[in-house]
Structure formats: C-alpha cells, structure tokens
Design an enzyme around this catalytic site. Sequence first.
Site, short mmCIF file in Angstrom:
data_model
loop_
_atom_site.label_atom_id
_atom_site.label_comp_id
_atom_site.label_asym_id
_atom_site.label_seq_id
_atom_site.Cartn_x
_atom_site.Cartn_y
_atom_site.Cartn_z
N ARG A 226 0.85 -1.19 0.00
CA ARG A 226 0.00 0.00 0.00
C ARG A 226 0.88 1.25 0.00
O ARG A 226 1.97 1.25 0.59
CB ARG A 226 -0.90 0.03 1.24
CG ARG A 226 -2.05 -0.98 1.21
CD ARG A 226 -3.11 -0.59 0.18
NE ARG A 226 -4.26 -1.49 0.19
CZ ARG A 226 -4.41 -2.53 -0.63
NH1 ARG A 226 -3.49 -2.82 -1.53
NH2 ARG A 226 -5.50 -3.28 -0.57
N HIS A 274 -0.99 0.08 -9.67
CA HIS A 274 -1.68 -0.83 -8.74
C HIS A 274 -2.25 -2.04 -9.52
O HIS A 274 -3.46 -2.28 -9.53
CB HIS A 274 -2.80 -0.11 -7.98
CG HIS A 274 -3.18 -0.82 -6.72
ND1 HIS A 274 -3.54 -0.17 -5.56
CD2 HIS A 274 -3.26 -2.15 -6.43
CE1 HIS A 274 -3.84 -1.05 -4.63
NE2 HIS A 274 -3.67 -2.27 -5.13
#
Length: 311
Positions: A226, A274
């Site tokens: 993250r 991502h």
Amino acid sequence: MAIECPLFTVEGSSQQWIKTFNRYYPHLSVKDWQDIDHPEAVEYAIVWQPDARLFSTFPNLKALFNMGAGVDGILDHPQLPDDVHIVRLENAGMAEQMNEYFAYHVMHFHRHMDHYQQQQSQAKWRVLAGTQAKDFRVGILGLGQLGSSVASCLRSFGYQMSGWSRSCKSIEGVKCYTGADQLGSFLQHVDALCCLLPLTDNTRDILNKDNMLLLPKGAIVINAARGGHLVEQDLVDLLNQGHLRGAVLDTVRTEPLPLDNPLWHQKGLILTPHCAAQSWIEPSVKQIGRSIDAMLAGQKPAGLVERERGY
Ligand code: NAP
Ligand code: GLV
C-alpha cells in the site's frame, strides 16, 4: 431460501462478478447494491472500497466480504460498525501474479537492466560485472499468503532469501526474522527489499528514511503493498542522494497518482498503476461464495480478519 447479497464497488464494472456469483451461488442472489429489494434484511455484502452509502443503505450488516486481499480501505472507514465481521480474499490467484511481479523486478536490477538501459541511451556496448543469485540478497516484508509465496518463488531462482513477519515462520531456504526488535538486523542484510505487508497502525510509514538508511548502499525497494507504507519524500531523497539505486512502486499514497506529482519523473523509479496482482473473478467468486456459505452454516470462514490487529 434465497437471500439478497448486494455487491458494492464505487468503480462500477461489477456485472461480470454478479453474473459469476449467480452462476455458482444462485441461492445468494447477488445483485448490484442499488437493485436490492429489502435493504433492511441484508446481512452480508460483497465489497471493494465501500463508501458511506453502504452503511447508510444497509443498517443490519453482519459481515462484509472483501473483493481483494487488503482490508485497510474498510477498516479505516469511520462508519464501519464495531460488530461487523470482515472476510478477505486469501490468495485467490494473486500469489502467482505477485511471484511474477517481484521476479520480474528483482531480476531487472540483479541483471543490471537499469544500467543497460542507460548504456543503450548512450550507445554504449559494455558488459558489467555480474553477481551470482546466491549472493544477491532479497528480503520480504510480510510473509503471509503473498509474501511467503514470493519468498519461495525467488528462492527457486537461487536468490539469498530472508523475510520479516509478526509471528515466527519456518520457510525452507528463507531466513526468517520476527517482530519490531529484529527489523533492523533484517534490513541490514537486504539488497532488494520487497514490501507485502498489510497497512495497519504498526506498518504505516515503515518505509521511512531511518529504516531505508539501514539497507546497504545501492539497495532497491519494491512496494506492491500500500502507498501508506512509504514516506514518498524519503524515498525521493534517498534515490537522489544515491543511497538507493532504484525503486519500484505499484501503490502510492494518492491513487491514481496526480498528474503534477513529481514521482512520475523521478530518476531511478519504476511506477505501475496498482496492477501487481488482480482479483481474478472466478477464483475470487468461488472463495467468497464458500465463505458466505460457511457463515450461513455458523462456521468460521477462511480469511476472517482479526479487526483488533488490523489484518
Ligand atoms: P497476509 O496473508 O495477511 O500477510 C501479511 C503478512 O504481514 C503476515 O506475514 C504478517 O505476519 C505480516 N505482518 C503484519 N503486520 C506486521 C507487523 N506489524 N510486523 C511484522 N509483520 C507483520 O496478507 P497478504 O494476503 O499476503 O497481503 C498482503 C498485502 O498485499 C495486502 O494487505 C494488500 O495491502 C497488498 N496487496 C496488494 C496488491 C496489489 O496489486 N498491489 C494485491 C493484493 C494485495 P504474521 O504472518 O505473523 O501474521
Ligand atoms: C489489492 O490491492 C488487494 O488488496 O487485493
């Protein structure tokens, strides 16, 4: 008896998921959250990054089934009721993708592809000294479903592997470090640091200047966990100062990365949007369906999140 299960994503594009749920689990009657007939009767919802509308529309939720591995986007939600269970995806096809992602990028640096790209731009034909894989040290932060898979995969290429986790692990060919006390000694022996931790109060900002300075000079950092794990300015400073040779970021603090963010143009940095590991529909639907059925039968589903530890 069929129950209604809403599927809630803010991004849309969930029709294929709904179709697949209804093929394998027709008794769950999965629908777009806006098509639910009796919102007050809903106890289970299938979600990805839900916003406040989920909690205001369905006041009697008992469990949320996450369409991904990381649950930080749910746990951080201010409207999340205290007694709602959260169930996440465990692997569901993501470990194989993470193996590919990390193998690709570790080899990029181990085999000097960054240097050879630079040489090509200068029309330079020169062979650089190589390092045997056994002498290239790869360390994985987080040895869970994904991190342990990546550790074993890279081990099979001969890399010198280590890993760090909260509880003690035993993985063949991987030197395992445990807990905050051993983080420093772990980092000191890593040429390529790979982050696959969940984002929690204990792991936020873990990729900060102090910790990254413990890595040997010339190390690389790859974060596919993250954006909140990394202090981005610290990474930029250490790249510019030459302490770090390179970095790969699949996740950043603000996604999508804003157009005016200098990370787009940072020397030594590879960015991906991502995409390191996606939730493939079929295995994800099968796993979530099994988990809902387990809960309906009063059993504990695989992937039940321990809310107090944050993952
Ligand atoms: P997981 O199975 O829960 O594994 C988490 C690992 O981190 C475990 O080994 C855990 O230790 C360790 N850990 C947690 N807190 C720690 C702490 N304070 N100190 C040391 N170790 C700690 O999670 P996963 O399924 O592997 O997924 C990891 C993360 O990857 C997800 O949370 C998500 O954010 C990210 N992800 C990213 C993508 C992408 O496309 N970029 C895709 C999927 C997932 P223990 O084993 O001792 O519990
Ligand atoms: C993706 O980032 C996931 O957590 O599954």
